[in-house]
Design a protein around this motif. Sequence first.
Motif, short mmCIF file in Angstrom:
data_model
loop_
_atom_site.label_atom_id
_atom_site.label_comp_id
_atom_site.label_asym_id
_atom_site.label_seq_id
_atom_site.Cartn_x
_atom_site.Cartn_y
_atom_site.Cartn_z
N SER A 103 0.84 -1.21 0.00
CA SER A 103 0.00 0.00 0.00
C SER A 103 0.86 1.25 0.00
CB SER A 103 -0.91 0.02 1.23
OG SER A 103 -1.80 -1.07 1.19
N GLN B 31 -7.39 0.53 -0.26
CA GLN B 31 -7.67 -0.64 0.57
C GLN B 31 -8.88 -0.36 1.46
OE1 GLN B 31 -4.15 -1.98 2.53
NE2 GLN B 31 -5.15 -3.78 3.39
N ASP C 146 -6.08 -1.73 -4.65
CA ASP C 146 -5.45 -2.24 -3.44
C ASP C 146 -6.45 -3.12 -2.68
OD1 ASP C 146 -3.92 -2.72 -1.23
OD2 ASP C 146 -3.47 -0.61 -0.79
N GLU C 147 -6.24 -4.41 -2.77
CA GLU C 147 -7.12 -5.40 -2.15
C GLU C 147 -8.61 -5.14 -2.42
OE1 GLU C 147 -6.21 -6.94 1.67
OE2 GLU C 147 -4.19 -6.08 1.65
MG LIG Z 1 -2.04 -2.60 2.37
#
Ligand SMILES: [Mg+2]
Lengths: 318, 376, 512, 309
Positions: free
Chosen positions: C49, C91, C170-171
């Motif tokens: 991240s 995220q 991000d995820e």
């Molecule tokens: Mg992360």
Amino acid sequence: GDDSDDGGATGTTAPATTAAGDSAATLLKIALVAPSASDDLAFTQSMVDAINELSDPVALSITDGTFVIEEAATAIREYAAAGNEIVVAHGTQFGASLAEIAPDFPEVTFLWGTSTDTQGLANVFAYSPDAAEGGYVNGVVAAAISSSGSIGVVGPIEAGDAVTYITGFNNGALANGATEVSITYTGSFGDVALAAEAATALITNGADVLTGSAQMVVGAVGVASDEGVPWFGTQANQTSLDPSLVVASQVYHWEVVLEEMIAQRKAGVLGGEAFEINLANGGLEIEFNDGFDLPADARAAGDAAIAGIIDGSIDPNG
Amino acid sequence: MHRLVSAAIPMLAALAAFACAAIVLVALGANPLEGFQAMYTGAFGNVDRLSATAVRAVPLVLVGAGISISFRASVINIGGEGQIIAGALLSTVTALALPGLPPIVLIPLVLFAGLVGGGIWGAVPGVLKAYASVNEILSTIMLNIVAVQFMNYMLRSPLIDPLEIERGTRIPQTERLSDNAALPTLISGTRFNLGVPVAVAAAVGAYIILWRTPLGFRLRAVGHSPDAARAAGIPVERSVVSALALSGSLAGLAGAILVFGSEGQRMITDGSSAGFTGSAGFNGIVAALFGGLHPLWTIPSAYLFGGLITGANHLQRVLQVPAALAVSLNGIVVIFVVSSSKVRDRIGAILKARREFDHPANESTSSPPAGEVAAT
Amino acid sequence: MATDTDIPMLEMRGITKRFPGVLANDAVDLTVRSGEVHTLLGENGAGKSTLMKILFGLYQPDEGEIRLNGEAIEVESPSFAIAHGIGMIHQHFMLVPTLTVAENVALGTRSTRWPLTDLPVVSRRVEEISEKFGLAIDPSIEVWKLAVGERQRVEIIKALYRDARLLVLDEPTAVLTPQEVEEFFGILNEMRSTGHGLIFISHKLREVVAISDEITVLRNGRVTGHTTPAESDRHQLATMMVGREVSLAPDRPEIEPGESRLVIRNLVVESDRGTTAVDGLDLDVRAGEIVGIAGVSGNGQRELAEVIAGLRDAETGSSVQINGVEVVGLGARIARDAGLAYVPEERMRDGAIGDFTVSENLVLVDHGSEEFSRRGLLRFGVIRRHSQELVDRFEVKTPGLDTATSTLSGGNIQKLILARELASGPTVLLAAQPTRGVDIGAAEYIHEQIIEQRSGGAAALVVSEDLDELMGIADRIAVMFEGRIMGIVEIEDATREALGLMMAGVHEGSPA
Amino acid sequence: MSDFFTATVLFSTLAAGIRLSTPFLFAGLGEMVGQKSGVLNLGVEGVMLLSAFFAYWTALSTGSLWLAVLVGTLVGLLMGVVYGLITVVFHAEQGISGIGIFLFGLGFSDLMFQEKVGTPKFTSKLPSVDIPLLSDIPHVGVAFFQHSAMTYAAFVMVPLVMILLRRTTFGTNVRAAGENPESADSLGVSVARIRFSAIVIGNTLAGVAGTALVLELGIFQPNLTAGRGFIAIALVYFGAWRAPGVMAGALLYGVVEATVITWKALGIIPRSLSDISAMAPAVITIAALVILARRVKPPAALTQPFSRH
Ligand SMILES: [Mg+2]
Ligand SMILES: Nc1ncnc2c1ncn2[C@@H]1O[C@H](COP(=O)(O)OP(=O)(O)OP(=O)(O)O)[C@@H](O)[C@H]1O
Ligand SMILES: Nc1ncnc2c1ncn2[C@@H]1O[C@H](COP(=O)(O)OP(=O)(O)OP(=O)(O)O)[C@@H](O)[C@H]1O
Ligand SMILES: [Mg+2]
């Protein structure tokens, strides 16, 4: 318990009221502690004016606007410690503090008002107005010019000087034929807007003459002025607020008793007596406004009331 | 470079504040240097002044310590004014009811009554928030108004000094309260009374509650995350009530001290709350926030702020400028200096350093290896 | 698929970023071409991240260079990144819940009717984008009313609306159901075919293998490898990122279940929106067994978990007993005192307090117990020793016990919560999405821990949308659909297909 | 006793309530705009006082009400710039700086009054603007259509603020900055600029509130506002960050205040209960919220300074 090293700091005090040419050292040093502003057209101003009216000029220091009682107490103590000969604690609410401070400064004379007693303190003179007297006279005149017989009063909270004045007013008005005196306490000394609405409500309800006490009444005066309703003032001459509608003001001339207290101190008596200003001794005066076209009979009723109070035939509190 | 800047900012802020103050003073025809000198002597010039400042700081310390508790629990208590009044009233009633008790009993009793009175007045918005979703900013502001009117009513009617009725003067004040309840002066010749150590002790107590007790742990947990606290089994609603009640009770204690540590030894109203509290309910917020919402740091912070007030008043007397100047100066200084966050950052850094040095837990864990799991 | 130029869309060279006590990125290189899905793989806290936030202008790198289409740029702010065609799906969602979808999308863009908003125009474009990429959404709805999967779509639309050519994800799938992941991959494929560059981050290796063109592996802030799905399978990927062998299917010793510890009868629960979320549910969990709750999110799992944990009230007549103690509507304390440990779904909201220290969070539940407080005072020595022990035992990566929990990586926060909950020796364990967002190594560890509780005689109820996870650890799997249990399958009989059908609401005679 | 229920009294009470609610409404709407952007301003009272004084002083020395309104408004705007600098640029603690502004306003307006005016004097007041036709409707006209231009303006502000917050890009940005500044920032919205502007708008309205108050009365006194600025802050919570809600709160408080004062004047409330009845507006406001039992959360980022690392 006196802290003498304050002298240095406070020694720089600039005399606020000094006749030109006099050296400050020879003047009587007076300090005044008061809750509202010196030019409030009311309670504090009446005392500042009075001190300025004294026959002998004095060196005056002022702490005004100290509505926080503890701060006023600090100021009183400091002025006493700083070599002032007379310290005026101009506010009933300062009395309790004075009871603690005065014994610590036996050489200083404290003037405390408004109060009717000295709390048994040897170096305290008390002073008070019999505000009911002027209230009574105002009431009499108000009733005389009211055509509806309904008169409105705007007060702050039902306590202290306001109550005395309003009681006298109520008695005077009712004694002179008013049918109804509506008394409204707004619940605040400072809320001008609320005082204005109180006046509006009184007028809507039929009042055609108004009076009131304390600093927020300017709101009520404003409404009276808009509606063309005559106004009676107290504590200071309020004519300047509306030169055409202010009928009369009860004015405090503290200098009458101040002179006496100063004389006593010079004679070595530092306190222990309570003084009252009233119509009889000239400390209270009803100042009629020439700009208001007051009917002669109303004026006559007022003068009669003044005479009656002075000669004791009328009890404004009764 | 960055360091220099962050050190310079509070200095600049202070300078700016003094510059503004100087301009106002010059405009009023006074000498600013004399003014500042008078301010300093007025606040800290000698033992007597230092004591007066300490006395002035007492309500700020107490309200500030209370505010630290409530703000840490994320409860914004603007009700200090009302809580001070409530505490003062209950302690006054107590002293009126039991005037004959010996000081050793009566003094703690009236102080306790102050705690209880303020606590109740704080608990009300707590209950309203926790169980009726009434935002505490609204309710505490409103309850201030209610408290003032209630004080006026009580002092004008049921509690009024009978003498006042008799004489017809009708001053809204109680009779002189029992001398047995008067807070003794600790340094003779000054105003330094028992209230000062009591306030300091209460602030230490607030610190202990916040950081050493399970209750404080819960309050802080609720303050940071009510959801996580609730899921962990912490009673969120009750914590909100506790936070406000604790905060209020410290303000209430301030009220009791204002009555029994005052020169007057009685309760009196001028119709407003400020006349009695000196606005400590608001100024205490400043003291608390400047102290980083840490009850112990609130003590010096309140002392400085108290000095600002006594100093400005003294300046007023010395230079014979209008009293309103003192209030505006306080405002200017607060705006410029106290609210400069850089100052707070620095205090935060000091706090942090301190924690690293004398964290009590560090001492007790010196035995197990400091085996921290390194991130890399 | 790639465009014919040699210049890659993005080159990051030698990126280094330090945080106090942490070297988050250590000379990282990354190259992304247009029309490719480039996956960043790495343990929790590896620095993924951070690298992406640098690319998007949220952090400034301490060292290193970024080139976009061959041109060196300094990304000083997100607006710079956006202006240069970089989009990012964070995220943690970056949405304003009180604004509508269209308002969220329009935020920060120019309005054709300035100073007024041009929401009709925005809505029309949103609909175009929705259509083109298959992202169904109502632009006029307020975001807080949306399900997670829908919020994800809003995030993607936001990026596409700004003509992002290079999109960081991000995820994005951490909170999506398997069905939603399918749809989502459809969208990614669409974008890949239109020449977008995509950087994808996920801990789910099955997904990584399915979608990636290129894979870069990070460990401790450093690039440790580079591969493609063709070259490496799931096991190899897992090994590359953790640096050791990882078992994807944990050992589950045979145990005979004991008496029922968690007994749920006729449970009826209302959702926040006032609909019936749980609709007359009965379930028993016995000592020594793990029961998995599978199902598409939004079928009442959340409400079920919250009622058991004492955080939500149920309708009258409902009963939940923990070790024989009725807990419905009595608050979390009662449930916990009855023997429950609870690992909530939303860890940052319900599980831990970000501003508390690691140590404080470790005693969040038990701070008032005899052990940790005496005579009204907290016992810091004991608390510290206890915390240190848990941090060591559960391998929570933290600079220290006094570190603010919010600065830990997601996986480590989850470990911390588990450490706290399991340390109390619960008799009933309720874990919701226990490994969501957690790296494969940590997930393995968490699974082992849950199984260890089972071995110790605890009854465990695990709610998860990850079928692999449930099939790996559960003894029985109950499928929830529209607030009821569609069926309960013994693990030996469980197949992904059968479970999938039940999750879709298709009735099938349950074998048990 | 039954006097109160005569239509004349009833409607004039309503008129008084509307007059009293005017400053609440301006200041409350202003505070609301600031809070929507994430900034709590406890300095409203101070700004109201400063604007009130300068508007009064202008009216007194120039005789022009227009100029007075302009000056009062500009003073509010200036204070907004100051407060914006303090909170947004210097990231100061909002609670402290607000109280600082309050103290400064309280003291400085008093100081200026004593120095520049001293003895209270009346200026001309805002004239009552009678709406043609409507103001002639018996009773209703008095209550609703015979007010000063400022009062009408206050009520016109309600839809204006709604449009500002709901229908403009600025409003969207304000709401985003107050709810999720990280998100706004990640989309290139300058949270600092938005908050700064919102604060300036909010303080300007507080300035207008003080101006309206003083010009309605035609006179200034130290601490003229008597706590109205703080009540205005409370009303934002009453109104749950919605302009009509703030309006409802302002009207409720104002009308109850007017009713109490009227009942006192008519003797319906005995004098012995004068202070107890003065609690009514505060108590009824709280009670109304308890009865409404709304659960509305403040803007999520309220009081939180924003900065990117
Ligand atoms: Mg992360
Ligand atoms: N666990 C603890 N035990 C004892 N003292 C503590 C503990 N935690 C904090 N303190 C004390 O409190 C102070 C912390 O003040 P600070 O303002 O930094 O709070 P904080 O840790 O930031 O709180 P928060 O997490 O609520 O923001 C330190 O100076 C320290 O003395
Ligand atoms: N703002 C910050 N302040 C301090 N440390 C940080 C900050 N952001 C990240 N870190 C640290 O930097 C390291 C890398 O964090 P990062 O969030 O990039 O990890 P990640 O690979 O994305 O992990 P995850 O898979 O858990 O999301 C971690 O050790 C983390 O604690
Ligand atoms: Mg901290």
